[in-house]
Write an enzyme that holds these catalytic residues in place. Structure first.
Site, PDB file in Angstrom:
ATOM      1  N   HIS A   1     -20.883 -73.165 -70.185  1.00 47.09           N
ATOM      2  CA  HIS A   1     -19.720 -72.518 -69.579  1.00 47.09           C
ATOM      3  C   HIS A   1     -18.805 -73.545 -68.913  1.00 47.09           C
ATOM      4  CE1 HIS A   1     -17.557 -69.035 -68.399  1.00 47.09           C
ATOM      5  NE2 HIS A   1     -17.350 -69.615 -67.245  1.00 47.09           N
TER       6      HIS A   1
ATOM      7  N   ARG B   1      -0.077 -60.498 -90.246  1.00 45.26           N
ATOM      8  CA  ARG B   1      -1.282 -60.133 -90.985  1.00 45.26           C
ATOM      9  C   ARG B   1      -1.521 -58.635 -90.804  1.00 45.26           C
ATOM     10  NH1 ARG B   1      -6.971 -62.624 -89.485  1.00 45.26           N
ATOM     11  NH2 ARG B   1      -6.841 -61.215 -87.712  1.00 45.26           N
TER      12      ARG B   1
ATOM     13  N   GLU C   1     -10.174 -66.393 -96.865  1.00 46.94           N
ATOM     14  CA  GLU C   1     -11.279 -66.529 -95.911  1.00 46.94           C
ATOM     15  C   GLU C   1     -12.604 -66.122 -96.535  1.00 46.94           C
ATOM     16  OE1 GLU C   1     -10.107 -64.324 -92.408  1.00 46.94           O
ATOM     17  OE2 GLU C   1      -9.316 -62.675 -93.565  1.00 46.94           O
TER      18      GLU C   1
ATOM     19  N   ASN D   1     -12.073 -69.658 -89.895  1.00 44.17           N
ATOM     20  CA  ASN D   1     -13.170 -69.104 -89.085  1.00 44.17           C
ATOM     21  C   ASN D   1     -14.100 -68.290 -89.984  1.00 44.17           C
ATOM     22  OD1 ASN D   1     -11.531 -70.065 -87.043  1.00 44.17           O
ATOM     23  ND2 ASN D   1     -10.710 -68.065 -86.519  1.00 44.17           N
ATOM     24  N   ASP D   2     -13.495 -67.365 -90.728  1.00 43.95           N
ATOM     25  CA  ASP D   2     -14.318 -66.546 -91.622  1.00 43.95           C
ATOM     26  C   ASP D   2     -14.765 -67.344 -92.844  1.00 43.95           C
ATOM     27  OD1 ASP D   2     -14.813 -63.983 -90.501  1.00 43.95           O
ATOM     28  OD2 ASP D   2     -12.661 -63.590 -90.631  1.00 43.95           O
TER      29      ASP D   2
ATOM     30  N   ARG E   1     -20.398 -65.994 -87.266  1.00 45.69           N
ATOM     31  CA  ARG E   1     -19.550 -66.822 -86.403  1.00 45.69           C
ATOM     32  C   ARG E   1     -19.725 -66.511 -84.925  1.00 45.69           C
ATOM     33  NH1 ARG E   1     -13.461 -64.613 -87.909  1.00 45.69           N
ATOM     34  NH2 ARG E   1     -12.813 -65.005 -85.785  1.00 45.69           N
TER      35      ARG E   1
ATOM     36  N   CYS F   1      -4.697 -71.059 -90.598  1.00 42.82           N
ATOM     37  CA  CYS F   1      -4.508 -70.375 -89.309  1.00 42.82           C
ATOM     38  C   CYS F   1      -5.822 -70.151 -88.580  1.00 42.82           C
ATOM     39  CB  CYS F   1      -3.751 -69.063 -89.496  1.00 42.82           C
ATOM     40  SG  CYS F   1      -4.645 -67.867 -90.493  1.00 42.82           S
TER      41      CYS F   1
HETATM   42  C1  PEP Z   1      -9.990 -66.695 -89.598  1.00 43.21           C
HETATM   43  O1  PEP Z   1     -10.916 -66.030 -90.056  1.00 43.21           O
HETATM   44  O2  PEP Z   1      -9.956 -67.945 -89.604  1.00 43.21           O
HETATM   45  C2  PEP Z   1      -8.824 -66.018 -88.994  1.00 43.21           C
HETATM   46  C3  PEP Z   1      -7.766 -66.710 -88.620  1.00 43.21           C
HETATM   47  O3  PEP Z   1      -8.929 -64.689 -88.774  1.00 43.21           O
HETATM   48  P1  PEP Z   1      -9.740 -64.045 -87.541  1.00 43.21           P
HETATM   49  O4  PEP Z   1     -10.203 -65.160 -86.663  1.00 43.21           O
HETATM   50  O5  PEP Z   1      -8.813 -63.117 -86.870  1.00 43.21           O
HETATM   51  O6  PEP Z   1     -10.858 -63.357 -88.257  1.00 43.21           O
HETATM   52 MG    MG Z   2     -10.675 -63.904 -90.343  1.00 47.38          MG
END
Ligand code: PEP
Ligand code: MG
Length: 572
Positions: free
Chosen positions: A187, A324, A413, A436-437, A447, A497
């Site tokens: 943290h 989006r 993604e 991220n996905d 994740r 993104c």
């Molecule tokens: C991602 O998956 O990288 C993304 C930008 O979408 P979210 O984080 O909203 O799932």
């Molecule tokens: Mg995503």
């Protein structure tokens, strides 16, 4: 002179006096009795006096801070003299328990009761625990277990910090954090990065530093040393110069050779968009529309949607805003679209897939986006989340055309979309990599699970290879359409993104892989821009190839860092 080396988790160099976080209060022993010389009435009066003193201290402190910190302190102050709490403690005192033990037990059972109620009440349980400890400290005449209050700025040294410790942390007073425990994901590390404070964790032995001792802290190398020398003072001065360079983005993302790399912002609504515009973002690369409606039980009305989107568009007149469509499901459930009883929500009916289970919502959303776009000056692009096949891309593009939206795109993604992007580009005008996905699906690692953080790393060469494949698909589609049209067609744009775009070192790799824009939290814009300006496109390409070719995420990161000498100068 004393030297400590911990793990640097938030860059920055500073020299300042040490103030220690008081040690946690020892629990009054269970069964501790009221001294035989003390009348219960006297003990009860002392307890009430201590509670009132704690309330007054908290209110005084609340008056000196702003925002959430003030709210936390005011709420805690009220709890200190809560009649139920005091009554429960006095009852125990009357039954022969010591005042310290009585308030401790009353606080514990009050907190347990609030926890049992759940929701908002459960969040208040922490306040009761906090006042209980403060009243015990007051009764003992020792400092309360909280961040010390001081007139001059200081370096906070602690065993580790809890979320509650940091709620009132004033970055104008606390200039660096050093903890003996904790790790890079602790943290303390997260808070330090969010506040932009230099921080070192896992610095074994720092508990022995004298209170008030002057120390040098380097949040990049993890060095903490007493009696700072000239070299350390000079290092602090260099950092102060760099920090100003890294605090502002001039609104012109490009590489050292002039290659343009627009740096955009990820936003969740109009307030974020205004903040992003103030930070000189060159547009919005991701408007997470589901964030506008996370509290909704029912589909938002056309008027509500138009207002929400227009609020964002109006912050970026003449600039690009990538909207989006609703990405409901998994960690972002929307009751009107998603089924929370799914066994594997991340692999379930989420994102674009909800158009099959709940038809109509997407078409109505596109109509609202089109209306908002018509009422604003932003250049509106629209993309669908969780696209897996070319057929889905084609269906989405058709819906956009029906709504009068001319620039449809897809998020990449899902690994299948990355690997077949060539065919997706036959139907849409652009792609945005949601790393991220993409990382969670490439590595089969949830994740949200801290335990899988090492797998969930966008530096994983497999993820970099999927990004490379997506860009290659755009180039291949352009070659095919050029051959058919007998004229050169430029590859369609591929942005990023996901959070990876906010990592200034990874941003170089993304540029080298051929990504055409980067979208991130506005706070990351200055550092990403500063690092991109130190490399040319050919240099970025060479570094990207080394990263994709590396056998592990750690080696990819190290290879690229080693090729970017400017990082040390920038303190990154
Ligand atoms: C991602 O998956 O990288 C993304 C930008 O979408 P979210 O984080 O909203 O799932
Ligand atoms: Mg995503």
């Amino acid at each position: 002179m004393q030297n400590f080396v911990g793990v640097g988790v938030s860059r920055g160099r500073v020299i300042g006096p040490v103030r220690h976080m008081p040690a946690a209060l020892a629990e009054p022993p269970p069964g501790e009795k009221l001294a035989s010389s003390k009348a219960p009435e006297t003990a009860a009066a002392a307890l009430k006096e201590a509670a009132a003193a704690v309330k007054a201290q908290l209110l005084a402190r609340a008056g000196r801070v702003e925002g959430t910190g003030r709210e936390v302190l005011e709420a805690t102050a009220l709890m200190a003299t809560d009649p139920m709490l005091i009554k429960a403690a006095v009852k125990l005192i009357n039954a022969g328990t010591s005042a310290e033990r009585a308030i401790w037990e009353a606080g514990e059972s009050g907190a347990a009761m609030l926890m049992g109620l759940g929701g908002y009440m459960a969040e208040r349980a922490h306040d009761v625990q906090d006042v209980k400890s403060r009243i015990v400290a007051q009764l003992r005449g020792v400092p309360a277990p909280e961040i010390p209050d001081a007139d001059a700025p200081f370096i906070l040294v602690a065993e580790d910090l809890a979320p509650a410790d940091t709620a009132t942390l004033d970055p104008n007073k606390v200039v660096a954090l050093v903890t003996a425990g904790g790790g890079p994901q602790s943290h303390t590390a997260i808070i330090a990065r969010a506040l932009g404070l230099p921080a070192v964790v896992a610095a074994d032995g720092v508990g022995a530093l004298d209170d008030g001792a002057l120390v040098f802290v380097d949040g990049a190398t993890g060095v903490v040393s007493t009696e700072p020398d000239d070299a350390e003072r000079a290092a602090v001065a260099v950092w102060q110069e760099q920090a100003s360079l890294l605090s502002v983005f001039d609104g012109d993302g490009r590489l050292a050779d002039g290659t343009v790399m627009p740096l955009l912002a990820n936003v969740g609504g109009a307030a974020d968009a205004q903040e992003a515009a103030a930070a000189n973002a060159q547009g919005v690369g991701l408007l997470r529309t589901e964030f506008c409606f996370l509290g909704n039980d029912t589909e938002p009305s056309h008027a509500d949607q138009v207002a929400a989107y227009k609020g964002v568009f109006d912050a970026f007149p003449g600039q690009k805003v990538v909207v989006r469509t609703l990405d409901a499901g998994a960690d972002k459930p929307l009751p009107f679209l998603t089924d929370t009883s799914e066994a594997n929500p991340a692999l379930g009916v989420r994102g674009y897939r909800t158009d099959t289970s709940t038809p109509g919502v997407l078409a109505r959303q596109l109509a609202a986006i089109a209306d908002a776009a018509a009422q604003s000056d932003a250049a509106v692009w629209v993309m669908a989340p969780m696209i897996s096949t070319a057929a889905e891309a084609s269906d989405f593009a058709a819906l956009c055309t029906e709504a009068g939206l001319r620039i449809p795109g897809v998020m990449v993604e899902v690994p299948s979309a990355a690997l077949t992007s060539r065919h997706l580009f036959d139907h849409v005008e652009f792609a945005s990599l949601g790393t991220n996905d993409l990382t969670q699906y490439a590595m089969a690692a949830d994740r949200q699970l801290g335990a899988l953080a090492a797998l969930n790393d966008p530096w994983q060469p497999a993820v970099l290879a999927l990004i490379q494949a997506t860009v290659a698909g755009a180039a291949s589609q352009a070659r095919h359409s050029s051959a058919q049209a007998l004229e050169d067609t430029a590859p369609k744009p591929v942005g990023v993104c996901g959070e990876s775009a906010a990592d200034p070192v990874l941003a170089v790799v993304l540029a080298g892989l051929g990504v055409t824009s980067l979208s991130m939290t506005p706070r990351a814009l200055p550092a990403v821009s500063a690092v991109l300006r130190t490399v040319t496109l050919p240099q970025a390409r060479a570094l990207a190839l080394r990263a994709v070719d590396a056998p592990s995420a750690a080696e990819a990161r190290e290879l690229v860092r080693a090729g970017l000498p400017a990082l040390a100068e920038l303190g990154l």
